[in-house]
Design a protein around this motif. Structure first.
Motif, PDB file in Angstrom:
ATOM      1  N   THR B  37       0.940  -1.634   0.179  1.00 31.10           N
ATOM      2  CA  THR B  37      -0.454   0.344  -0.007  1.00 31.10           C
ATOM      3  C   THR B  37       0.662   1.049  -0.367  1.00 31.10           C
ATOM      4  O   THR B  37       2.303   1.318   0.033  1.00 31.10           O
ATOM      5  CB  THR B  37      -0.744  -0.097   1.625  1.00 31.10           C
ATOM      6  OG1 THR B  37      -0.093   0.267   2.369  1.00 31.10           O
ATOM      7  CG2 THR B  37      -1.504  -1.103   1.336  1.00 31.10           C
ATOM      8  N   LEU B  42       0.798  -4.373   3.438  1.00 33.75           N
ATOM      9  CA  LEU B  42       0.675  -5.534   2.809  1.00 33.75           C
ATOM     10  C   LEU B  42      -0.687  -4.908   1.980  1.00 33.75           C
ATOM     11  O   LEU B  42      -1.957  -4.589   2.999  1.00 33.75           O
ATOM     12  CB  LEU B  42       0.363  -6.779   3.509  1.00 33.75           C
ATOM     13  CG  LEU B  42       1.227  -7.134   4.262  1.00 33.75           C
ATOM     14  CD1 LEU B  42       1.492  -8.594   4.826  1.00 33.75           C
ATOM     15  CD2 LEU B  42       2.535  -7.416   2.932  1.00 33.75           C
ATOM     16  N   GLY B  43      -0.566  -5.035   0.222  1.00 32.52           N
ATOM     17  CA  GLY B  43      -1.608  -4.479   0.091  1.00 32.52           C
ATOM     18  C   GLY B  43      -1.854  -4.321  -1.287  1.00 32.52           C
ATOM     19  O   GLY B  43      -0.698  -3.985  -2.323  1.00 32.52           O
ATOM     20  N   THR B  44      -2.871  -3.149  -1.881  1.00 30.13           N
ATOM     21  CA  THR B  44      -2.408  -2.202  -3.067  1.00 30.13           C
ATOM     22  C   THR B  44      -2.636  -1.079  -3.051  1.00 30.13           C
ATOM     23  O   THR B  44      -3.516  -0.707  -2.581  1.00 30.13           O
ATOM     24  CB  THR B  44      -3.628  -2.642  -4.722  1.00 30.13           C
ATOM     25  OG1 THR B  44      -3.087  -5.315  -3.910  1.00 30.13           O
ATOM     26  CG2 THR B  44      -2.531  -2.749  -5.350  1.00 30.13           C
ATOM     27  N   LEU B  46      -3.375   1.567  -6.018  1.00 29.80           N
ATOM     28  CA  LEU B  46      -4.284   1.908  -7.193  1.00 29.80           C
ATOM     29  C   LEU B  46      -2.765   3.196  -7.876  1.00 29.80           C
ATOM     30  O   LEU B  46      -2.340   3.141  -9.134  1.00 29.80           O
ATOM     31  CB  LEU B  46      -5.324   3.193  -7.366  1.00 29.80           C
ATOM     32  CG  LEU B  46      -5.761   3.352  -9.239  1.00 29.80           C
ATOM     33  CD1 LEU B  46      -5.878   2.135  -9.929  1.00 29.80           C
ATOM     34  CD2 LEU B  46      -7.087   4.226  -8.963  1.00 29.80           C
ATOM     35  N   LEU B  68      -1.410 -11.584  -6.836  1.00 28.03           N
ATOM     36  CA  LEU B  68      -3.534 -11.798  -6.382  1.00 28.03           C
ATOM     37  C   LEU B  68      -4.200 -11.245  -5.225  1.00 28.03           C
ATOM     38  O   LEU B  68      -4.070  -9.931  -5.647  1.00 28.03           O
ATOM     39  CB  LEU B  68      -3.233 -13.448  -5.394  1.00 28.03           C
ATOM     40  CG  LEU B  68      -2.287 -13.561  -4.158  1.00 28.03           C
ATOM     41  CD1 LEU B  68      -2.591 -12.760  -2.821  1.00 28.03           C
ATOM     42  CD2 LEU B  68      -1.024 -14.686  -4.075  1.00 28.03           C
ATOM     43  N   GLY B  69      -5.134 -11.627  -5.765  1.00 27.55           N
ATOM     44  CA  GLY B  69      -6.431 -11.114  -5.005  1.00 27.55           C
ATOM     45  C   GLY B  69      -6.735  -9.087  -5.335  1.00 27.55           C
ATOM     46  O   GLY B  69      -7.306  -9.139  -6.452  1.00 27.55           O
ATOM     47  N   SER B  70      -6.388  -8.601  -4.281  1.00 26.41           N
ATOM     48  CA  SER B  70      -6.720  -6.728  -4.399  1.00 26.41           C
ATOM     49  C   SER B  70      -5.610  -6.720  -5.871  1.00 26.41           C
ATOM     50  O   SER B  70      -5.741  -5.192  -6.455  1.00 26.41           O
ATOM     51  CB  SER B  70      -6.000  -6.455  -3.835  1.00 26.41           C
ATOM     52  OG  SER B  70      -5.111  -6.444  -2.839  1.00 26.41           O
ATOM     53  N   LEU B  73      -7.296  -7.036  -8.668  1.00 22.92           N
ATOM     54  CA  LEU B  73      -8.471  -6.550  -9.391  1.00 22.92           C
ATOM     55  C   LEU B  73      -7.878  -4.985  -8.953  1.00 22.92           C
ATOM     56  O   LEU B  73      -8.766  -4.243 -10.128  1.00 22.92           O
ATOM     57  CB  LEU B  73      -9.615  -6.667  -7.733  1.00 22.92           C
ATOM     58  CG  LEU B  73     -10.255  -8.062  -7.787  1.00 22.92           C
ATOM     59  CD1 LEU B  73     -11.003  -7.216  -6.326  1.00 22.92           C
ATOM     60  CD2 LEU B  73     -10.950  -8.370  -8.351  1.00 22.92           C
ATOM     61  N   THR B  74      -7.153  -4.316  -8.587  1.00 20.15           N
ATOM     62  CA  THR B  74      -6.729  -3.226  -8.912  1.00 20.15           C
ATOM     63  C   THR B  74      -6.450  -3.096 -10.341  1.00 20.15           C
ATOM     64  O   THR B  74      -6.545  -2.188 -11.300  1.00 20.15           O
ATOM     65  CB  THR B  74      -5.778  -2.361  -7.602  1.00 20.15           C
ATOM     66  OG1 THR B  74      -6.549  -3.206  -6.148  1.00 20.15           O
ATOM     67  CG2 THR B  74      -5.769  -1.046  -7.274  1.00 20.15           C
TER      68      THR B  74
END
Lengths: 205, 124
Positions: B37, B42-44, B46, B68-70, B73-74
Motif C-alpha cells: 500500500t 501489505l496490500g495494493t 492504485l 493475487l487478490g487485490s 482487481l486493482t
C-alpha cells in the motif's frame, strides 16, 4: 433521493463500519487475512474527507468520488470491488434520482462488481448480499413500493444473503484456499455489504 | 520497449522480483515494481501502480503482472485495450519471460505471449 441523502449514506456507512470494525476483522480472521474491518474503516473515513473537500454537486458525483476514493485508499480486494460498485452506480445514475433510477444504477454497480471479481451468487462473497439487495430493489420498483420500504427490503435481503454465506464453501479470494474449512463462517464481504445497505435504509427513514 | 509493472501485496516481493527480472533480462528492460500500500503495508495501491505504469510507458504498451487478490482487481481497473494489459501468469516466471521478451524489443502481443508460455513451463 437527493445529493444530501447520498452524502448521509456514506456518513452512515463510515459510522456503521467503524462500530462493527472489529466484528468484520474477526470474520476476516476466520477465512481471510484479518484486515477487512480496518481497511474499510480507513476507506470510508477517507471517503468522508474526499466528500468534504470536493463538495460534490450531484448524486452521481457523490458516488463516483466515493468509489474512486475506496479504490485508492482501501488497499485490499474490497477497495476495487466497492469502488467499482459506487463508481459504476455514479456513471449509470440518471437524474432525477427516483427509486427506479436508483435501482437500475445499483444493478449496474453490482454487475460491475460481479465482472471485476468474476464472482456469482453462491461463491461466498459480497455478491451474495449485493445481488439479493439489487433484486429486492427491482421487485420494489415493480410493485410500486415507497422509497423507505424499498430500502428496508433491500437491507433485509442483503442481511439474509449474508447469513446464507455461512454454510457455503468459498470459491473466490483467500478463503477459497481454505476449501472446506471456509464452511461455517459468514463471509466478511457479504457482512460489510449488509452494513452498507443498512446504512442507506437508516438514512432514508 | 514494452514496459512491465510487477504488482505484489508486498513492496519487498515486487521490488526483488523486478530486480531479478532486470538482472536476467538486462538493465534496459523497463521494469517497475508497485508493491504494497501507499503507506508501506501489505496490500495494493492504485496510485503506486499508476505511477509505475507512467514510469515504464515508452508508448508501445505496458504489461501489468499482479500476484493475487487485490493486486489483480486493482490492476484490472487500469486496463486499456492495446495499451495497458494485465497478464494472467505466474508472478515470477511470467515476469522474467515478459522482461526478457520486452528487453529484446518484442511488441506487446509477443511480450504477453512469452509471459503466457511461462504458465505451462514445467520445472520437473
Amino acid at each position: 433521493m437527493e445529493t444530501a441523502l447520498f452524502v448521509a449514506w456514506f456518513e452512515e456507512c463510515a459510522r456503521l463500519v467503524r462500530a462493527d470494525r472489529d466484528r468484520l476483522t474477526r470474520l476476516d480472521a476466520a477465512i481471510g487475512d484479518a484486515d477487512h474491518g480496518t481497511n474499510l474503516d480507513r476507506g470510508f473515513t477517507e471517503v468522508l474527507k474526499a466528500l468534504a473537500d470536493s463538495a460534490p454537486g450531484s448524486e452521481a458525483e457523490v458516488l463516483t468520488t466515493a468509489g474512486a476514493t475506496l479504490i485508492r485508499r482501501v488497499g485490499g480486494a474490497s477497495g476495487p470491488l466497492y469502488g467499482s460498485l459506487f463508481r459504476q452506480m455514479g456513471k449509470a445514475l440518471e437524474s432525477p434520482v427516483t427509486l427506479a433510477a436508483f435501482a437500475a444504477a445499483f444493478e449496474e454497480g453490482v454487475v460491475a462488481v460481479e465482472r471485476l471479481g468474476k464472482a456469482a451468487l453462491g461463491d461466498k462473497t459480497m455478491v451474495d448480499a449485493l445481488a439479493p439487495a439489487s433484486r429486492a430493489l427491482a421487485l420494489a420498483v415493480r410493485d410500486g413500493v415507497g422509497v423507505r420500504q424499498a430500502l428496508d427490503q433491500a437491507a433485509r435481503a442483503a442481511a439474509e444473503g449474508s447469513k446464507a454465506t455461512i454454510p457455503m464453501q468459498a470459491r473466490k479470494g483467500r478463503a477459497s484456499y481454505l476449501g472446506e474449512r471456509s464452511i461455517g463462517h459468514e463471509d466478511p464481504g457479504a457482512a460489510s455489504a449488509t452494513l452498507i445497505m443498512a446504512a442507506l435504509a437508516g438514512v432514508a427513514g | 520497449m514494452v514496459g512491465l509493472v510487477l504488482v505484489s501485496h508486498s513492496a519487498g516481493l515486487a521490488a526483488e522480483a523486478a530486480a531479478l527480472a532486470r538482472g536476467i533480462a538486462g538493465e534496459d528492460a523497463p521494469v517497475a515494481a508497485a508493491g504494497g500500500t501507499a503507506d508501506g503495508g501489505l496490500g495494493t495501491s492504485l496510485d503506486l501502480i499508476e505511477a509505475a505504469v507512467r514510469d515504464v510507458d515508452r508508448g508501445v504498451g505496458v504489461v501489468i503482472i499482479p500476484d493475487l487478490g487485490s493486486s489483480v482487481l486493482t490492476a484490472r481497473l487500469l486496463e486499456e485495450d492495446g495499451r495497458v494489459v494485465v497478464a494472467d501468469v505466474p508472478f515470477v516466471e511470467g515476469a522474467i519471460a515478459a522482461a526478457v521478451a520486452a528487453g529484446a524489443g518484442a511488441p506487446l502481443a509477443d511480450v504477453l505471449e512469452a509471459a503466457e508460455e511461462a504458465r505451462a513451463f514445467r520445472k520437473l
